[in-house]
Design a protein around this motif. Structure first.
Motif, PDB file in Angstrom:
ATOM      1  N   SER A  42       0.817  -1.145  -0.041  1.00 23.25           N
ATOM      2  CA  SER A  42       0.089   0.141   0.166  1.00 23.25           C
ATOM      3  C   SER A  42       0.836   1.243  -0.188  1.00 23.25           C
ATOM      4  O   SER A  42       1.847   1.541   0.162  1.00 23.25           O
ATOM      5  N   ARG A  43       0.326   2.566  -0.748  1.00 20.85           N
ATOM      6  CA  ARG A  43       0.782   3.851  -0.001  1.00 20.85           C
ATOM      7  C   ARG A  43       0.858   4.080   1.100  1.00 20.85           C
ATOM      8  O   ARG A  43       2.222   4.597   1.229  1.00 20.85           O
ATOM      9  N   LYS A 131      -9.447   3.548   7.955  1.00 20.75           N
ATOM     10  CA  LYS A 131      -9.796   4.484   6.789  1.00 20.75           C
ATOM     11  C   LYS A 131      -8.645   4.490   5.878  1.00 20.75           C
ATOM     12  O   LYS A 131      -9.418   3.870   4.669  1.00 20.75           O
ATOM     13  N   HIS A 132      -7.851   4.024   6.147  1.00 26.32           N
ATOM     14  CA  HIS A 132      -6.511   3.967   5.128  1.00 26.32           C
ATOM     15  C   HIS A 132      -6.869   3.128   4.579  1.00 26.32           C
ATOM     16  O   HIS A 132      -7.154   2.141   3.306  1.00 26.32           O
ATOM     17  N   VAL A 133      -7.438   1.525   5.245  1.00 31.28           N
ATOM     18  CA  VAL A 133      -7.291  -0.151   4.411  1.00 31.28           C
ATOM     19  C   VAL A 133      -8.725  -0.227   3.960  1.00 31.28           C
ATOM     20  O   VAL A 133      -9.107  -0.609   3.267  1.00 31.28           O
ATOM     21  N   ARG A 138      -6.653   3.875  -2.783  1.00 28.86           N
ATOM     22  CA  ARG A 138      -6.864   3.559  -3.947  1.00 28.86           C
ATOM     23  C   ARG A 138      -6.411   2.193  -5.092  1.00 28.86           C
ATOM     24  O   ARG A 138      -6.117   3.742  -5.991  1.00 28.86           O
ATOM     25  N   ARG A 139      -5.845   1.092  -4.716  1.00 27.70           N
ATOM     26  CA  ARG A 139      -5.059   0.481  -5.898  1.00 27.70           C
ATOM     27  C   ARG A 139      -6.229  -0.681  -6.075  1.00 27.70           C
ATOM     28  O   ARG A 139      -5.454  -1.163  -7.764  1.00 27.70           O
ATOM     29  N   TYR A 140      -7.022  -0.899  -6.677  1.00 24.05           N
ATOM     30  CA  TYR A 140      -8.080  -2.328  -6.556  1.00 24.05           C
ATOM     31  C   TYR A 140      -9.258  -1.273  -7.754  1.00 24.05           C
ATOM     32  O   TYR A 140      -9.736  -0.294  -7.146  1.00 24.05           O
ATOM     33  N   ALA A 141      -9.687  -1.522  -8.474  1.00 26.36           N
ATOM     34  CA  ALA A 141     -10.657  -1.293  -9.609  1.00 26.36           C
ATOM     35  C   ALA A 141     -11.901  -1.314  -9.398  1.00 26.36           C
ATOM     36  O   ALA A 141     -12.957  -1.293  -9.298  1.00 26.36           O
ATOM     37  N   GLY A 365      -2.285  11.612   5.832  1.00 28.53           N
ATOM     38  CA  GLY A 365      -1.451  10.877   4.843  1.00 28.53           C
ATOM     39  C   GLY A 365      -0.200  11.402   4.167  1.00 28.53           C
ATOM     40  O   GLY A 365       0.526  11.121   3.854  1.00 28.53           O
ATOM     41  N   MET A 366      -0.102  12.344   4.836  1.00 26.15           N
ATOM     42  CA  MET A 366       1.813  13.690   4.108  1.00 26.15           C
ATOM     43  C   MET A 366       2.728  12.686   5.336  1.00 26.15           C
ATOM     44  O   MET A 366       2.295  12.381   6.078  1.00 26.15           O
ATOM     45  N   THR A 367       4.225  12.581   4.739  1.00 29.07           N
ATOM     46  CA  THR A 367       5.466  12.535   5.745  1.00 29.07           C
ATOM     47  C   THR A 367       5.595  13.804   5.967  1.00 29.07           C
ATOM     48  O   THR A 367       5.543  15.049   5.812  1.00 29.07           O
TER      49      THR A 367
END
Length: 385
Positions: A42-43, A131-133, A138-141, A365-367
């Motif tokens: 994941s990102r 919430k992230h997972v 947004r990796r999957y169609a 989500g920021m680093t």
């Protein structure tokens, strides 16, 4: 040796309740091996490399980041799960995912984001991990999120115990996919939670010594690290501080893992659970420190709070980091037209609750590095957008 379905204890998770969006079973992986792999790819997991716990990322290459911490937690969780005959893969997946929701700048960033979002329910990193997972990846169609198994989502939501006051997103998600928030999580989730405690405190001791916030001798005044250091010096009397400190930490971690294993075995013997459902229904966690070790761990935590988290150098970094998060939220909440295109398209009106939640997700989500760069882009007229 891996705990197979035959060798796992009866109170371990035996099978999965499935996923929110049905998918065919994987022919080569268990559900939790599949979850682990999705988390690693994941990102949000990759971004943990540049999210720090105490020190901002540029302060040194050898201080822990959220990524290295998560890997260390996973190693401890697997060791405990193996000893207790639990599902190692589930414990590992939970350990790797537990920090996905943390914003930049460690606790400073979380406190700042919680403060600015308080009118809209505040910010909770556990709910943000969920919430992230379940939404933000947004990796999957075919679906938003990673479509992880019910057991992994349950563990993320309540690895610290029953959730009495769910954060807004957790409440919304639970209405469509019931994670049984009022009960305890599986023993695997409890293992991941206590592995986090073990890794966090001990590695902060090592990082604090490296940063010269305190000395090895000062740490040795604490009973548990002191006994470990005595053993190190007895075995290696000529070892310099640079080697003695990690040796001490290694021994303390081993002592804590052994203590948790023995205390958990005592609790399991008293409870005699025949299934994971009896673990969930238990009146108290089954995975825990013994009372003496819990007291020793509390002493370490108090020492770190006083000598590290409130050190003037860390305080300076904390205040600067909070200001960055507060300014980013203020500017973007009031001016969502400044958000990147993919985020701007989903924003509500300036100053609205919908925009507050979206901006909170964007900042979370920021680093560390990206947050500082975005701050400069939005506040410095000499830096291009």
């Amino acid at each position: 040796m891996h705990a197979t379905r035959e060798s796992k204890a009866p109170y371990a998770v035996q099978s999965s309740r499935g996923r929110l969006h049905a998918e065919p079973e994987d022919p080569t992986r268990t559900p939790w091996q599949r979850d682990r792999d999705r988390i690693i790819h994941s990102r949000a997991f990759r971004r943990l490399q540049y999210k720090t716990q105490v020190f901002v990322f540029h302060e040194g290459d050898h201080f822990r980041t959220r990524l290295t911490h998560s890997i260390e937690v996973a190693q401890i969780a697997r060791s405990l799960a193996r000893r207790l005959r639990l599902d190692e893969d589930l414990a590992e997946a939970l350990a790797l995912a537990h920090d996905l929701g943390h914003p930049p700048f460690g606790h400073a960033g979380e406190e700042a984001l919680d403060g600015v979002m308080r009118p809209w329910g505040g910010f909770d990193h556990n709910a943000q991990s969920l919430k992230h997972v379940t939404l933000l990846e947004r990796r999957y169609a075919g679906f938003d999120g990673l479509n992880l198994s019910w057991e992994t989502l349950e563990g993320l939501a309540k690895h610290n115990g029953p959730v009495r006051r769910p954060a807004p997103y957790l409440l919304r998600y639970n209405a469509t996919h019931d994670l049984e928030l009022a009960s305890h999580a599986s023993a695997e989730a409890q293992v991941a939670a206590i592995a986090d405690d073990i890794a966090y405190n001990n590695h902060d001791l090592e990082d604090g010594i490296r940063a010269r916030l305190f000395t090895l001798e000062e740490v040795a005044e604490l009973p548990l690290p002191g006994r470990a250091l005595e053993a190190v010096r007895a075995a290696h009397p000529e070892a310099p501080a640079g080697r003695a400190a990690p040796e001490m930490v290694r021994r303390v971690i081993s002592a804590m893992i052994q203590d948790v294993a023995e205390e958990t075995e005592r609790r399991l013997a008293a409870l005699k659970p025949a299934s994971v459902e009896e673990i969930r229904a238990a009146p108290a966690p089954v995975v825990a420190f013994s009372p003496p070790m819990a007291a020793a761990n509390a002493e370490v935590r108090a020492f770190l709070f006083d000598r590290m988290y409130r050190h003037f150098r860390v305080n300076r970094s904390t205040q600067k980091s909070k200001r960055v998060v507060q300014m980013l939220f203020s500017l973007l909440h009031g001016g969502p037209q400044m958000l990147p295109e993919e985020w701007r398209a989903r924003a509500g009106e300036p100053g609205s609750a919908a925009t507050a939640e979206l901006v909170g997700d964007y900042i979370a989500g920021m680093t560390d590095r990206f947050a500082l760069e975005e701050y400069r882009r939005l506040t410095d007229p000499h830096v291009g957008g």
